[in-house]
Design a protein around this motif. Sequence first.
Motif, mmCIF file in Angstrom:
data_model
loop_
_atom_site.group_PDB
_atom_site.id
_atom_site.type_symbol
_atom_site.label_atom_id
_atom_site.label_comp_id
_atom_site.label_asym_id
_atom_site.label_seq_id
_atom_site.Cartn_x
_atom_site.Cartn_y
_atom_site.Cartn_z
ATOM 1 N N GLN A 99 -2.937 -7.852 -4.144
ATOM 2 C CA GLN A 99 -2.054 -7.399 -5.208
ATOM 3 C C GLN A 99 -1.453 -6.032 -4.889
ATOM 4 O O GLN A 99 -0.275 -5.781 -5.187
ATOM 5 N N THR A 100 -2.233 -5.182 -4.273
ATOM 6 C CA THR A 100 -1.709 -3.875 -3.859
ATOM 7 C C THR A 100 -0.576 -4.052 -2.861
ATOM 8 O O THR A 100 0.455 -3.369 -2.928
ATOM 9 N N SER A 101 -0.755 -4.980 -1.945
ATOM 10 C CA SER A 101 0.282 -5.267 -0.954
ATOM 11 C C SER A 101 1.531 -5.842 -1.631
ATOM 12 O O SER A 101 2.655 -5.457 -1.305
ATOM 13 N N ILE A 102 1.331 -6.731 -2.580
ATOM 14 C CA ILE A 102 2.451 -7.309 -3.334
ATOM 15 C C ILE A 102 3.208 -6.221 -4.086
ATOM 16 O O ILE A 102 4.443 -6.174 -4.072
ATOM 17 N N ASN A 103 2.456 -5.341 -4.734
ATOM 18 C CA ASN A 103 3.093 -4.248 -5.493
ATOM 19 C C ASN A 103 3.937 -3.365 -4.591
ATOM 20 O O ASN A 103 5.016 -2.893 -4.978
ATOM 21 N N GLY A 104 3.445 -3.136 -3.371
ATOM 22 C CA GLY A 104 4.201 -2.329 -2.428
ATOM 23 C C GLY A 104 5.535 -2.973 -2.074
ATOM 24 O O GLY A 104 6.554 -2.286 -1.961
#
Length: 338
Positions: free
Chosen positions: A227-232
């Motif tokens: 999810q952190t990667s998606i948010n980025g």
Amino acid sequence: MNRICFSSSILILAIGIPVISQAGEQAERTTQIRKAIQKSIPLLETASAGSTRERKCFTCHNQALAVLVLDEARQRGFKIDQANFQLQVDHTAQHLKRGLGNYRAGKGQGGGPDTASYALWTLETAGQKPDEVTTAVTGYLLERDKGRPHWTRNSTRPPSMSSDANTNYFVIRALQTFGSESQQPEISARIAEARKWLLDLKPASTEERVFQLRCLQILSIDDAIQQTSINGLLKLQNTDGGWSQLPEMQSDAYATGTVLVALLRSHLIDADEPAIRKGIQYLVDTQQNDGSWHVISHAKPFQTYFETGFPYGKNQFISVTASSWATVALLLTQPKVD
């Protein structure tokens, strides 16, 4: 009583108007997407057939991505040239077979791990089972970059081959799919090392972010990290709905297509999310009348130029790559058929 009923009817109708409008808007959107896909498929088929006609070698842009597009298309009820689809698969298999001796010797073919893993991805997409050739290729991939924490790309050709994250995604996928039973201990050890590198990676480009996320997906990394990667990636979306290869560049179909495919492959974001809808609309709006998307090449050419029937001259290889990813992104918004 009549006045009350009349007022209630007006209220029901008033409430119903947005529902009808929303349904109509969705239908129009679906029609736009399907028309865009239908325009793109024949041109991509022409390019893949042209590449096969002009060159004996396998290419990532004209075989791997064409097979991906056509496979996703037929799963969703779109008409494809089945003979051409099989031609691209056979062309890929024959290319690897010609290199069998070199794979067994640990030398591989031109393009190194990128060609080898992309070709195995093509065979995976087509449903091919492991055989002596695929085992030789995975053996070569295990020898490649031995002693290093991850696999390294064979060359730098931005944007499609500008990050080791891209190479690691396709190599890991190839090993997971075609690795033999006897290779499993080494595969597990090499992937564990690459996993650490990927988790520590600080992506410097959209391409790197995309394939870091895709690696996290195939390695089943914790949802919170994904999810952190998606948010980025979501933070990098431009106001026009697209994504650019680098922050200082404009949106294009390559960056937008690869981002959307990475996001749509995730179970953590829905296709109806506003960011996804805006990105898809960007692709619909920027498609050319002939069904293509135009992207400017930034790579230094090292292959002899040849025509495939795809437009844009010396920009055609990145443009066909971009058009393929864009088409896959559009396809992933459509339901599969039985």
